[in-house]
Design a protein around this motif. Structure first.
Motif, PDB file in Angstrom:
ATOM      1  N   MET A 156       0.823  -1.217   0.000  1.00 25.54           N
ATOM      2  CA  MET A 156       0.000   0.000   0.000  1.00 25.54           C
ATOM      3  C   MET A 156       0.856   1.265   0.000  1.00 25.54           C
ATOM      4  N   ARG A 157       2.036   1.202   0.587  1.00 29.79           N
ATOM      5  CA  ARG A 157       2.956   2.343   0.458  1.00 29.79           C
ATOM      6  C   ARG A 157       4.281   1.819  -0.022  1.00 29.79           C
ATOM      7  N   LYS A 161       9.149   2.100   5.034  1.00 25.85           N
ATOM      8  CA  LYS A 161       9.892   1.205   5.923  1.00 25.85           C
ATOM      9  C   LYS A 161       9.130  -0.103   6.122  1.00 25.85           C
ATOM     10  N   LEU A 162       7.799   0.014   6.266  1.00 25.23           N
ATOM     11  CA  LEU A 162       6.972  -1.175   6.456  1.00 25.23           C
ATOM     12  C   LEU A 162       7.118  -2.119   5.262  1.00 25.23           C
ATOM     13  N   ARG A 164       9.642  -2.254   3.183  1.00 23.81           N
ATOM     14  CA  ARG A 164      10.990  -2.847   3.183  1.00 23.81           C
ATOM     15  C   ARG A 164      11.057  -4.030   4.137  1.00 23.81           C
ATOM     16  N   SER A 165      10.546  -3.820   5.370  1.00 22.09           N
ATOM     17  CA  SER A 165      10.697  -4.917   6.343  1.00 22.09           C
ATOM     18  C   SER A 165       9.851  -6.124   5.949  1.00 22.09           C
ATOM     19  N   ILE A 171      11.044 -12.422   1.453  1.00 21.36           N
ATOM     20  CA  ILE A 171      12.205 -13.006   0.754  1.00 21.36           C
ATOM     21  C   ILE A 171      12.815 -14.107   1.611  1.00 21.36           C
ATOM     22  N   VAL A 172      12.909 -13.853   2.928  1.00 19.13           N
ATOM     23  CA  VAL A 172      13.493 -14.869   3.809  1.00 19.13           C
ATOM     24  C   VAL A 172      12.663 -16.145   3.771  1.00 19.13           C
ATOM     25  N   THR A 174      10.827 -17.285   1.342  1.00 22.19           N
ATOM     26  CA  THR A 174      10.996 -18.041   0.102  1.00 22.19           C
ATOM     27  C   THR A 174      12.357 -18.722   0.057  1.00 22.19           C
ATOM     28  N   ALA A 175      13.300 -18.246   0.873  1.00 18.37           N
ATOM     29  CA  ALA A 175      14.625 -18.867   0.870  1.00 18.37           C
ATOM     30  C   ALA A 175      14.719 -20.003   1.871  1.00 18.37           C
ATOM     31  N   THR A 176      13.622 -20.304   2.575  1.00 19.44           N
ATOM     32  CA  THR A 176      13.680 -21.337   3.603  1.00 19.44           C
ATOM     33  C   THR A 176      12.886 -22.552   3.183  1.00 19.44           C
ATOM     34  N   PRO A 177      13.526 -23.570   2.645  1.00 16.65           N
ATOM     35  CA  PRO A 177      12.776 -24.774   2.318  1.00 16.65           C
ATOM     36  C   PRO A 177      12.308 -25.473   3.585  1.00 16.65           C
ATOM     37  N   VAL A 180      14.705 -26.927   6.151  1.00 12.07           N
ATOM     38  CA  VAL A 180      15.485 -25.981   6.949  1.00 12.07           C
ATOM     39  C   VAL A 180      14.620 -25.366   8.042  1.00 12.07           C
ATOM     40  N   TYR A 225       7.017 -21.672   3.565  1.00 11.08           N
ATOM     41  CA  TYR A 225       7.693 -21.652   2.264  1.00 11.08           C
ATOM     42  C   TYR A 225       6.798 -21.054   1.190  1.00 11.08           C
ATOM     43  N   ARG A 232       4.616 -11.800  -2.099  1.00 11.05           N
ATOM     44  CA  ARG A 232       5.303 -10.947  -3.078  1.00 11.05           C
ATOM     45  C   ARG A 232       4.406 -10.651  -4.256  1.00 11.05           C
TER      46      ARG A 232
ATOM     47  N   ILE B  33       7.508   1.423  12.710  1.00  7.60           N
ATOM     48  CA  ILE B  33       6.421   0.910  11.870  1.00  7.60           C
ATOM     49  C   ILE B  33       5.078   1.413  12.391  1.00  7.60           C
ATOM     50  N   ILE B 419      18.195 -25.431  -3.233  1.00  7.80           N
ATOM     51  CA  ILE B 419      17.157 -26.064  -2.427  1.00  7.80           C
ATOM     52  C   ILE B 419      16.908 -27.486  -2.913  1.00  7.80           C
ATOM     53  N   ILE B 442      21.902 -32.281   7.126  1.00  8.75           N
ATOM     54  CA  ILE B 442      20.664 -31.936   7.834  1.00  8.75           C
ATOM     55  C   ILE B 442      19.892 -33.207   8.126  1.00  8.75           C
ATOM     56  N   ALA B 460      21.782 -26.132   8.047  1.00  9.69           N
ATOM     57  CA  ALA B 460      20.473 -25.548   7.730  1.00  9.69           C
ATOM     58  C   ALA B 460      20.602 -24.038   7.554  1.00  9.69           C
ATOM     59  N   LEU B 464      20.125 -21.776   4.169  1.00 13.44           N
ATOM     60  CA  LEU B 464      19.207 -20.637   4.220  1.00 13.44           C
ATOM     61  C   LEU B 464      19.911 -19.367   3.780  1.00 13.44           C
ATOM     62  N   VAL B 467      20.752 -19.281  -0.112  1.00 13.67           N
ATOM     63  CA  VAL B 467      19.569 -19.047  -0.945  1.00 13.67           C
ATOM     64  C   VAL B 467      19.060 -17.628  -0.750  1.00 13.67           C
ATOM     65  N   LEU B 468      19.087 -17.159   0.507  1.00 15.01           N
ATOM     66  CA  LEU B 468      18.665 -15.788   0.787  1.00 15.01           C
ATOM     67  C   LEU B 468      19.540 -14.801   0.021  1.00 15.01           C
ATOM     68  N   ASN B 471      18.580 -14.747  -3.570  1.00 11.68           N
ATOM     69  CA  ASN B 471      17.316 -14.038  -3.780  1.00 11.68           C
ATOM     70  C   ASN B 471      17.509 -12.530  -3.688  1.00 11.68           C
TER      71      ASN B 471
END
Lengths: 294, 484
Positions: A156-157, A161-162, A164-165, A171-172, A174-177, A180, A225, A232, B33, B419, B442, B460, B464, B467-468, B471
């Motif tokens: 929405m903005r 900062k919101l 970005r976080s 992103i984190v 999607t990087a965590t199968p 893990v 995951y 996104r 925030i 992955i 793992i 692990a 992570l 891959v991070l 990305n």
């Protein structure tokens, strides 16, 4: 539209046929059959014995014929074996050859008999499907609302900062199968040595009865995951909508930001992620191997 | 010999600072925030002397506090790392010792960044990456693992122990446990991240596991791209029957559950029949085909030059191709040993083939979509009017213009491949069971996870972070390539 649906349906059936045929061929390769004979019969069978064992049970026929029988479009085999016993695809469980059905394949509702689990395949599939559906129902119930909220708040903005976080969070994820996040979650929440010791690390007891304690971790692990992708996508769609002309008009009219987001932007922003992504996601979560955390 | 603590004497000063900075940072982020939801965003004005104004007062402070605290946090972490490198072994604890072991990686990273930032205007898209913070962070993480992999396997530097040797008495021991017969306080005197279920060093295995990923993932992704591009560009350009058939095949592979496919391809019985070898023969042919068509389309008009270039390049590639697919002990063993340049261990070849096979349909769909879009452009029409051949238009007009999205997808896809490799290791498929790759480690650590989490956590987190990093790098590249 009707024709389109019909054509899609045709392609779907063709795909299913091709897929099952490929799997059928691969599992019916010679070395696999030999392994089957040795595990089912006797591990020390000689090569000739393996040959007779397989041909008595109808394994040594063209793959296409066997596939047709499995599908139920060709009549099931009846072979009088060299050991004097008559075996047939439709004669399982001591049915008399005289009144056995001619066809017994998928189309007739006979999914076959698993030699590993010693049970009808249909029953195995049903119980597994039930468990998967339970897990996936909860996963969707957690994943969809949270990812949509994250996506809308981030979009929405754009650039705030919101945003970005929250984007970093997605992103984190999607990087965590699963394997893990499973390890990390168990260490943090369920390890008997360190961490918070909130939940059960094993979901084996969830097969009978689901509680908050034993089911939270598996659901969280699988949901995490998938969450990032939907979030996104929602964010992209939301940012696009927020720059549209009608949003600017609404803003110039003096509509409050809150109302712009909730009444004007949200409806259009949610179309794309809901239709395209979620439907394919339902398929994806079902296809995805269930990582059993135990 | 005493055991190491996490941070040693360095921690007595830095640990309280770290805790304070981290706590304040968390509070500040939440505050910021929350205020951003209530307060309207501030529009900076240009002051008469050319500087930008900024919001003052309490709200301004809340807006800027996270930034300052983040810098403080980074400084403290840097303090740990630098302190570890500088202080003698053992004084700075486990973190310091690990940081000391990683010294070559730090040096290489600093040199890379210094050189890249210095010459970033001359380096094209790579240089532009250093304009974006996200891209820089991502690139840093990726390069950290690349350098770690390189130095630990080729240089033999970072790992403290052999990844396969077992030291009795260190089974499942906690991080920082001293090796029983070590006498002097030096490298290798401790198991820095503890011992695993078979009393092997977790740290060394994690570090060497990165090499398994770094040597397979980018290469496999590259092959998948070759296959996807060689089939996707003509499918998108010509359309019609070719497109229908290829798209159907791609969807067919995509509809396959990945794990089932892996189980089917990787089982020893199927490897015996040679199916993976035949698949390798087909999949590895695509780069050769691509190079031939690519060069032929460009130099077709000058046959002399074309013949020379094609002869040299394609000749070398064919030789590499033949020695790649010819393996002693498999169905394909035709090349005499004197001509065979290299042999890949059969397990790795199978993993490689499966990963390429699974990835190429997605690349095919992306390339096809891009080609469909780009072939309506004016420069394609201009080339057609000029009378250029279809392959020239596809590979020299359309493909270079599709490079932006393709590079971004390449980074994302390496992450996905990582992955996938982890999944393969996790299910115990393909790679040998004692291999130090992250998925297998793992999986091994998972069995005793609730009692001894320390063997499973480092691989692990390593997976992570890699891959991070990929990305984030893709995100940075996308941002920068969209800018121009």
């Amino acid at each position: 539209m009707g024709l389109f649906v019909l054509r899609r349906f045709g392609v779907m059936i063709l795909t299913a046929l091709c897929l099952t045929f490929v799997v059928f061929v691969l599992t019916n390769l010679e070395p696999n059959l030999e392994k089957l004979a040795k595990t089912q019969g006797n591990a020390r069978m000689s090569d000739e014995q393996v040959e007779t064992w397989l041909s008595n049970r109808g394994y040594h026929r063209p793959v296409a014929v066997k596939y047709g029988e499995w599908l139920g479009v060709l009549p099931g085999y009846v072979i009088e074996g060299t050991d004097g016993e008559t075996r047939g695809r439709c004669l399982r469980g001591g049915v008399d050859p005289a009144d056995a059905a001619r066809f017994c394949g998928i189309l007739q509702g006979d999914w076959g008999f698993s030699t590993v689990f010693k049970e009808d395949v249909w029953k195995i599939v049903l119980t597994r499907l039930g468990q998967t559906a339970k897990l996936m129902g909860w996963v969707m119930a957690v994943m969809v609302p949270s990812s949509l909220i994250i996506g809308v708040l981030a979009g929405m903005r754009e650039g705030s900062k919101l945003d970005r976080s929250l984007s970093t969070v997605s992103i984190v994820t999607t990087a965590t199968p699963e394997y893990v996040s499973g390890v990390i979650f168990i260490t943090v929440f369920a390890s008997s040595a360190v961490g918070l010791k909130w939940f059960n690390g094993s979901a084996t007891s969830a097969m009978e009865d689901i509680t908050f304690l034993n089911f939270t971790l598996p659901v969280m692990t699988v949901a995490l995951y998938g969450m990032g992708y939907i979030a996104r996508m929602t964010r992209a769609s939301m940012t696009e909508v927020m720059t549209a002309q009608y949003i600017r008009t609404a803003r110039l009219k003096g509509v409050s930001f809150r109302n712009i987001v909730l009444k004007h932007a949200l409806r259009n922003a949610l179309i794309a992620p809901l239709t395209t992504q979620l439907i394919s996601d339902i398929g994806y979560v079902f296809l995805n191997p269930r990582i059993r955390i135990s | 010999m005493e055991n190491l603590t996490w941070t040693g004497s360095l921690g007595t000063i830095l640990y309280p600072t770290l805790l304070a900075a981290a706590g304040l940072f968390a509070i500040a982020v939440v505050l910021q925030i929350l205020t951003s939801l209530v307060v309207e965003p501030y529009r900076a004005q240009t002051l008469p002397d050319g500087r930008l104004s900024r919001r003052g007062g309490a709200i301004g402070l809340i807006e800027r506090a996270p930034q300052y605290l983040l810098w403080a946090l980074i400084l403290v972490v840097l303090g740990y790392l630098v302190g570890g490198v500088v202080a003698p072994y053992g004084k700075a604890g486990i973190v310091g010792a690990i940081s000391k072991q990683l010294t070559p990686v730090w040096i290489a990273l600093v040199l890379t960044y210094a050189a890249s930032i210095r010459y970033k205007r001359r380096l094209g898209l790579y240089g532009k990456l250093f304009d974006s913070t996200v891209g820089m962070i991502g690139f840093g993480i990726v390069m950290f693992w690349v350098y770690t992999a390189f130095f630990s396997s080729v240089g033999g530097m970072i790992a403290t122990h052999d990844p396969l040797s077992q030291v009795s008495g260190l089974k499942n021991k906690l991080p920082g446990t001293a090796v029983p017969n070590a006498t002097d306080f030096a490298m290798g005197a401790h198991y820095l991240l503890g011992g695993d279920n078979l009393a092997r060093d977790v740290f060394s295995r994690m570090v060497l596991g990165s090499w398994e990923v770094v040597k397979i993932a980018p290469l496999a992704t590259m092959f998948a791209f070759m296959v996807g591009i060689t089939l996707g560009v003509p499918a998108g350009y010509y359309g019609g029957k070719l497109d229908t058939v290829l798209s159907f095949l791609a969807n067919l592979i995509l509809a396959f559950p990945v794990i089932l496919l892996f189980y089917l391809l990787v089982t020893p019985e199927i490897v015996l029949t040679g199916i993976p070898s035949y698949m390798a023969a087909v999949l590895f042919l695509f780069p050769v085909l691509f190079a031939t068509v690519f060069l032929n389309a460009r130099f077709r008009t000058d046959p002399m030059k074309r013949n020379v270039i094609l002869g040299v390049v394609v000749g070398a590639m064919v030789w590499a191709y033949l020695s790649l697919i010819s393996q002693p002990g498999t169905v394909m063993n035709f090349l005499p040993a004197a001509l065979d340049l290299f042999n890949i261990p059969p397990g790795i070849l199978v993993v490689f083939v499966s990963v390429v096979f699974v990835n190429s349909p997605t690349v095919f769909r992306i390339v096809r979509g891009l080609t469909l879009d780009l072939s309506t452009r004016d420069y394609v029409a201009a080339a057609q009017t000029r009378g250029e051949g279809p392959w020239y238009i596809m590979l020299w007009e359309i493909l270079p213009n599709a490079r932006g999205p393709l590079i971004v997808d390449f980074c994302l896809r390496i992450g996905y491949t990582t992955i996938l490799l982890g999944t393969l290791g996790f299910f115990g498929l393909g790679l040998p069971p004692e291999s130090p790759d992250w998925g297998s480690t793992i999986n091994e650590g998972r069995k005793l996870l609730s009692i001894y989490p320390h063997p499973a956590l480092p691989p692990a987190l390593a997976l992570l972070s890699l891959v991070l990093g990929l990305n984030l790098l893709a995100d940075g590249l996308r941002e920068e390539s969209l800018r121009d």
